[in-house]
Design a protein around this motif. Structure first.
Motif, PDB file in Angstrom:
ATOM      1  N   THR A 129       1.980   1.380  -4.016  1.00 39.50           N
ATOM      2  CA  THR A 129       0.520   1.376  -4.889  1.00 39.50           C
ATOM      3  C   THR A 129       0.063   1.889  -4.604  1.00 39.50           C
ATOM      4  O   THR A 129      -0.709   2.150  -5.645  1.00 39.50           O
ATOM      5  CB  THR A 129       0.713   0.046  -5.354  1.00 39.50           C
ATOM      6  N   ARG A 173      -2.707   1.225  -2.875  1.00 40.07           N
ATOM      7  CA  ARG A 173      -3.826  -0.352  -2.741  1.00 40.07           C
ATOM      8  C   ARG A 173      -3.100  -1.362  -1.658  1.00 40.07           C
ATOM      9  O   ARG A 173      -2.123  -2.050  -1.649  1.00 40.07           O
ATOM     10  CB  ARG A 173      -3.470  -0.669  -4.316  1.00 40.07           C
ATOM     11  N   ASP A 208       0.925  -1.244   0.214  1.00 33.39           N
ATOM     12  CA  ASP A 208      -0.167  -0.045  -0.298  1.00 33.39           C
ATOM     13  C   ASP A 208       0.753   1.190   0.254  1.00 33.39           C
ATOM     14  O   ASP A 208       0.401   2.527  -0.478  1.00 33.39           O
ATOM     15  CB  ASP A 208      -0.976   0.083   1.509  1.00 33.39           C
ATOM     16  N   PRO A 253      -3.435  -5.479  -1.699  1.00 32.84           N
ATOM     17  CA  PRO A 253      -3.944  -6.540  -2.121  1.00 32.84           C
ATOM     18  C   PRO A 253      -5.088  -7.553  -2.008  1.00 32.84           C
ATOM     19  O   PRO A 253      -5.209  -7.573  -0.545  1.00 32.84           O
ATOM     20  CB  PRO A 253      -2.551  -7.677  -2.387  1.00 32.84           C
ATOM     21  N   ASN A 254      -6.928  -7.982  -2.273  1.00 29.35           N
ATOM     22  CA  ASN A 254      -6.932  -8.443  -2.515  1.00 29.35           C
ATOM     23  C   ASN A 254      -6.678 -10.303  -1.426  1.00 29.35           C
ATOM     24  O   ASN A 254      -7.704 -10.935  -0.608  1.00 29.35           O
ATOM     25  CB  ASN A 254      -8.937  -8.729  -3.421  1.00 29.35           C
ATOM     26  N   ARG A 314      -1.977   7.117   1.892  1.00 30.33           N
ATOM     27  CA  ARG A 314      -1.992   5.671   2.253  1.00 30.33           C
ATOM     28  C   ARG A 314      -1.676   4.972   3.749  1.00 30.33           C
ATOM     29  O   ARG A 314      -1.546   5.550   4.824  1.00 30.33           O
ATOM     30  CB  ARG A 314      -1.180   5.095   1.256  1.00 30.33           C
ATOM     31  N   GLY A 326      -9.781  -1.440  -0.038  1.00 34.15           N
ATOM     32  CA  GLY A 326      -8.827  -1.933   0.248  1.00 34.15           C
ATOM     33  C   GLY A 326      -8.468  -1.825   1.992  1.00 34.15           C
ATOM     34  O   GLY A 326      -8.887  -2.628   2.845  1.00 34.15           O
ATOM     35  N   ASP A 327      -9.369  -0.369   1.862  1.00 34.34           N
ATOM     36  CA  ASP A 327      -8.996   0.423   3.436  1.00 34.34           C
ATOM     37  C   ASP A 327     -10.147  -0.298   4.237  1.00 34.34           C
ATOM     38  O   ASP A 327     -10.592  -1.207   5.477  1.00 34.34           O
ATOM     39  CB  ASP A 327      -9.261   1.733   3.591  1.00 34.34           C
ATOM     40  N   GLY A 330     -10.674   3.894   0.825  1.00 32.51           N
ATOM     41  CA  GLY A 330     -10.212   3.163  -0.409  1.00 32.51           C
ATOM     42  C   GLY A 330     -11.458   1.640   0.599  1.00 32.51           C
ATOM     43  O   GLY A 330     -11.133   1.289   1.510  1.00 32.51           O
TER      44      GLY A 330
END
Length: 153
Positions: A24, A26, A21, A28-29, A133, A84-85, A82
């Motif tokens: 990038t 992000r 994170d 990751p899932n 981030r 992802g968060d 986000g």
């Protein structure tokens, strides 16, 4: 909260979340899915009723955060949290339950605010539109809360 090998598997996942994170933007899932699965298995090791409670809590946390995310986007016209968060916090709930989740959020927010303060002190432009981030702060906070729990249990 986190016993045995579940904890040993979680630590590198938290490091991966923080690293990816930070680089990038992000989470990751696959990391969120693995953190979720480990948290559910750790809760199942304690008991089925705890696992059921934590699963329901995680679903509620995820839904509430999705609604807050959507409301913020409507209000401000931009994304404030986000996906992802959101997924990470739902996964964290499987580890901590609702009781410790506010502490995870508080520590993550304090860490992020500290980072922003340092950036400001060293001359970086800091504004309300700045993208932060949050994954590294969430990962560190979850790890710290679980470590504290292990030390005092």
């Amino acid at each position: 909260m986190a016993d045995g090998w579940f904890w040993l598997l979680l630590v590198p996942l938290l490091g991966t979340v923080a690293w990816v994170d930070a680089r990038t933007g992000r989470i990751p899932n696959a990391c969120n899915a693995a953190i979720s699965a480990l948290g559910l298995f750790a809760a199942l090791e304690i008991g089925t009723s705890l696992a059921t409670e934590r699963l329901i809590d995680a679903l509620v946390v995820g839904l509430v955060l999705l609604l807050l995310r959507a409301a913020y986007r409507l209000w401000r016209g931009r994304v404030g949290l986000g996906l992802g968060d959101v997924k990470f916090l739902a996964a964290a709930t499987l580890w901590t339950g609702l009781g410790a989740l506010p502490l995870v959020l508080l520590l993550a927010c304090l860490s992020a605010l500290g980072m922003v303060a340092v950036l400001k002190l060293v001359g970086h432009q800091v504004s309300g539109g700045m993208r932060l981030r949050f994954g590294p702060h969430l990962a560190g906070a979850l790890g710290l809360v679980l470590l504290i729990d292990r030390l005092i249990a």
